[in-house]
Design an enzyme around this catalytic site. Sequence first.
Site, mmCIF file in Angstrom:
data_model
loop_
_atom_site.group_PDB
_atom_site.id
_atom_site.type_symbol
_atom_site.label_atom_id
_atom_site.label_comp_id
_atom_site.label_asym_id
_atom_site.label_seq_id
_atom_site.Cartn_x
_atom_site.Cartn_y
_atom_site.Cartn_z
ATOM 1 N N GLU A 2 -4.582 -8.300 -23.747
ATOM 2 C CA GLU A 2 -4.294 -6.938 -24.184
ATOM 3 C C GLU A 2 -2.898 -6.824 -24.791
ATOM 4 O O GLU A 2 -2.684 -6.045 -25.726
ATOM 5 C CB GLU A 2 -4.497 -5.975 -23.025
ATOM 6 C CG GLU A 2 -5.951 -6.021 -22.547
ATOM 7 C CD GLU A 2 -6.283 -4.992 -21.478
ATOM 8 O OE1 GLU A 2 -5.446 -4.113 -21.203
ATOM 9 O OE2 GLU A 2 -7.394 -5.080 -20.911
ATOM 10 N N HIS B 208 -1.286 -11.844 -4.475
ATOM 11 C CA HIS B 208 -1.464 -12.860 -3.441
ATOM 12 C C HIS B 208 -0.761 -14.161 -3.801
ATOM 13 O O HIS B 208 -0.139 -14.805 -2.955
ATOM 14 C CB HIS B 208 -2.944 -13.157 -3.178
ATOM 15 C CG HIS B 208 -3.120 -14.116 -2.047
ATOM 16 N ND1 HIS B 208 -3.616 -15.389 -2.211
ATOM 17 C CD2 HIS B 208 -2.785 -14.010 -0.742
ATOM 18 C CE1 HIS B 208 -3.611 -16.005 -1.044
ATOM 19 N NE2 HIS B 208 -3.117 -15.199 -0.138
ATOM 20 N N LYS C 296 5.464 -14.341 4.538
ATOM 21 C CA LYS C 296 5.444 -14.069 3.092
ATOM 22 C C LYS C 296 6.658 -13.225 2.703
ATOM 23 O O LYS C 296 7.036 -13.149 1.550
ATOM 24 C CB LYS C 296 4.159 -13.315 2.723
ATOM 25 C CG LYS C 296 2.894 -14.164 2.823
ATOM 26 C CD LYS C 296 1.624 -13.319 2.699
ATOM 27 C CE LYS C 296 0.373 -14.198 2.746
ATOM 28 N NZ LYS C 296 -0.872 -13.397 2.916
#
Lengths: 328, 328, 328, 328
Positions: free
Chosen positions: D107, D257, D298
């Site tokens: 895009e 993720h 994380k």
Amino acid sequence: MEKNVSFKRKISSRAIRGSALLPIRGFKLGPGTTAEELLAAYSSIGFQASHLGKAAEVVKRMQDGKATIFLAFTSNMVSCGLREIIAQLCERKLVHAIITSTGSIEEDVMKCSAPFVLGSFTADDIEVKANGMNRIGNIFVKDEQYADFEKLHLAFMEEMHAKHKGKMCMSEYVKELGARLTDKNSFLYWCSRNSIPVFLPGPLDGAMGDHFYFFNKSHAKQPFVIDAAEEVRRFYDIMLLADSTAGIILGGGIAKHHLIGAAILRNGLDYAVYLSTGTEGDGSLSGARPREAVSWNKLKREEDSAFVEGDATLTFPLLVLSMVSREK
Amino acid sequence: MEKNVSFKRKISSRAIRGSALLPIRGFKLGPGTTAEELLAAYSSIGFQASHLGKAAEVVKRMQDGKATIFLAFTSNMVSCGLREIIAQLCERKLVHAIITSTGSIEEDVMKCSAPFVLGSFTADDIEVKANGMNRIGNIFVKDEQYADFEKLHLAFMEEMHAKHKGKMCMSEYVKELGARLTDKNSFLYWCSRNSIPVFLPGPLDGAMGDHFYFFNKSHAKQPFVIDAAEEVRRFYDIMLLADSTAGIILGGGIAKHHLIGAAILRNGLDYAVYLSTGTEGDGSLSGARPREAVSWNKLKREEDSAFVEGDATLTFPLLVLSMVSREK
Amino acid sequence: MEKNVSFKRKISSRAIRGSALLPIRGFKLGPGTTAEELLAAYSSIGFQASHLGKAAEVVKRMQDGKATIFLAFTSNMVSCGLREIIAQLCERKLVHAIITSTGSIEEDVMKCSAPFVLGSFTADDIEVKANGMNRIGNIFVKDEQYADFEKLHLAFMEEMHAKHKGKMCMSEYVKELGARLTDKNSFLYWCSRNSIPVFLPGPLDGAMGDHFYFFNKSHAKQPFVIDAAEEVRRFYDIMLLADSTAGIILGGGIAKHHLIGAAILRNGLDYAVYLSTGTEGDGSLSGARPREAVSWNKLKREEDSAFVEGDATLTFPLLVLSMVSREK
Amino acid sequence: MEKNVSFKRKISSRAIRGSALLPIRGFKLGPGTTAEELLAAYSSIGFQASHLGKAAEVVKRMQDGKATIFLAFTSNMVSCGLREIIAQLCERKLVHAIITSTGSIEEDVMKCSAPFVLGSFTADDIEVKANGMNRIGNIFVKDEQYADFEKLHLAFMEEMHAKHKGKMCMSEYVKELGARLTDKNSFLYWCSRNSIPVFLPGPLDGAMGDHFYFFNKSHAKQPFVIDAAEEVRRFYDIMLLADSTAGIILGGGIAKHHLIGAAILRNGLDYAVYLSTGTEGDGSLSGARPREAVSWNKLKREEDSAFVEGDATLTFPLLVLSMVSREK
């Protein structure tokens, strides 16, 4: 066997030909960008930013069309810092009537004495309670703020009971209450001074309900009557006599429904802006979009409405800045 | 500068040692699985299925503990087919008081004459209107159903006005209304027969508000007074006198708040199950989890509660099957 | 200035005349109700229950039409107890290809040795970590389960690197992996045995990515090449050669997009069922409804699709029971 | 039987004593308010506005701490006008690496030739298709834009296949692609010029996947190999060698993720801001809050993170204005 065939959409392709669709694009970043400039740029960003841009357009039409603007909101809008923003709208007479719930009244009054404070959504609620506080999302309010409100309110109730011979409707009651406040950050302060009625379709919910319960237990001979039918009379008179009508609706619940439901009697609001996190898929009124209101005659035309999906704390300040920027 | 440090969670690692955590696992598929078996299996699936399993456990505790069970719901629960399921709970006296909104009353009565029909969320609302219908999510209701209700209700109002000398509270009014119904699929039918009070904290919202408005316009000499304070008295008496209390809450809004707010006066409900699509992040009462209620004394212990995120049409039938399956 | 006039819906009122709309109504409660009976009743409840009823209908059409059924899901579906339900679908060959993410592979393998356990969404994450665990919503997984997986996987990687001369695509790799498993609750076990390919459009995300990184650091001379283009070839060959195609899609993300995106090349899936919590208003592919897919040629006809809004743990077990109940 | 007792929170009441909690309050409205002033005021409004205020604080810490800033986003962020805002971040080198999906590449390139346009979420999708368009939420893109992209891309692919001897990884491929663009509103244009790598953990999804499929069908002798393992090597090298790391994450999916998953290898990101509509209750990674990331290593500390619930088109422009306002 597929029975629910109803109302399929079929469109002539004329719709697209010749129309100049707005290009999607971002805007030039720079320090010093004003909030109005930002909001103007939002229209061409797409998704909810475009909806917020549309909301600003619709609010402009409300103002240009001199519509009677009804502001409906749930009480969490007063729990948070939108309270002072609503108060400024009332001070400037940019809205003309309010529909809300009793929590909004209680909390606006409490905040005249002391602010609520910023907490956290994930606080340990047992600990919050152990510290004499209560949680509203990520906002904390102290037990003693409720205790102070109770004291103030019981005295006020006694006074009203005597003055009004034991029978009132809530907008009348709230007007008297606002007149006794001195905090210019209170929306009730300004509503009372600027004759902006505040309607409570759920009249005795929450702490105020508690107080009335105990008051009437001790005034069994002449209990305080709160007349919901008289409240409806006063609200509908305004709704039906206005030249044109507009709704700015924060959140869902009874405040939203009461406003758009009453508008059926005049074939719908002329303009509506909803700022809401509500979801459509459960068929709730809270999550219903302006589109649905059209089927009910709650809203005249979808074109004169906007729905901005998202927490109103993110979007309402920008929208109000756009309203204010149009004042000369 | 990080000011909102409040109430950080700190946990002894004792918590995990020795505890036997439930393994996550699916279940054996087979035709003929009963809904109760399915629900039992849900506890070990995780995510919202586990919450629904927990909800069934909490409802069992309510029933075993012979708690007074309050069922609170928004009116879309009556718009959809949960109406008949609620009616069966009332027929079997599995709930003991109801808190809801006026829309529930209107639609329960309307459905005694003719059903609503399944439409679509994406129907063209202009076309829905053009066909004499109104949309509630993916459900359609005809204008004439409202017209029929108006006729019925105006006659009833006239009768009540005379019989009760122009002053009532809504639970009284609704009890009389239910007594006149003959449809065994109506929850009001069973509530009237089984002395299950139906409380309306937002007494004159919606179509019933319209009717009272016009009625009182034409009865200016002796307007019909609807006393919200008396309604509170009746509801709080039950709340305060019960041995133990439980709430089953479908959706949010004033019905939910009124129930859990009143429970503060007795230091909270003993059990609570919420089935809701509400979101926590906007600080709304509708989206608030049982956890938040603990900080307010609206609920005694989080352990005796469950929150199932999702449309109640998906989850309430299963939950009710679990309630019914325990009847001998 | 209203520029976005495009594609207004205009409907002939023929649509409603003569059509028999399905009445909304609940169903008779009773112990022993089977899940299939429940699901059949859902169609006439309205809101999401009707969508689930529709989903069952569409799945029936997929099965009756002998469509090649692609099952796409995010890895949390394997974290929870839907893993074993998916495994049973694969055992019975009720689905014909799978598109998922690497997390699904990792967790399916880990669960062959030990289950994950039920925790809580509001657990203190510092404490979870201190106890050697990790949180996936309300599910906990132990660090040592990852350590065990790493050991197993590194050995397997070494073996594959040698056997396949340092170059594979992921569906090939996963097929070999599944063939080495012995747990009949594993979906990979059944996929390998029943020749159901498992495609990974995001080939080396997560722990498996870590392992490849370190493997290739120590095999710099002949690094392990994972060929994404070959994966596409294998997946598209199936998509393009099938007589008719269907998608059952749990959640959003790349698994969903990869499936419906590839379907464009054959002018769309013939059938699609989405079970999702995704929201439309942010323009995300994850939240996009089947309707949107029609504009893209990702889906042939909206009529042959259903979207059920809600956590798949609540809805997928019911849907699978309906699939299984049709086996003779 | 309540097994999931794990990790209960217990807090010393020291936490509240002595701490000065931030008062909740609105701000003074006035035309000419800059976006930075507005954002500064948001911190004390509560709910999501406070979260956005916190996000601005965390981004300031990232910048002050000279962290390597990874920007992760889903492709709808490029579909909408955030594309140009991301491009300006890349032009100013305010972010240092990007993780996204193939749709973003497609895009961004398409928009170099012609803009997408503003449509409507409720457009009739059959009609959208009939007009040669495709719908992304309330944004329309023409079929011919895809056709033009295909032409451009097939030629580019041919060139790359020859130049790189039939084997590349996607960040390398995308860098070459960006170098050929001339539109300064393109983020790829700036990434190529400013050596900001763009990683694609889902390398061949969507239209680019189609093109590779057909390309390799016609180049069966020397198919184009896209090496996902090499992509991981390049991304992890940056992640592991950085002094400190930060993530700004728009939306969910594999981009989110992949970023936070890789951070485990260095015990977590130092700072993280998530702007998302994702919901926690389904256990999806997309909806997971920074809190959950702490359990996984994380993210190092929840204090250095913020989650703003809501469509990024509403919040990201404000956040970026705050980043830009700090440039001298």
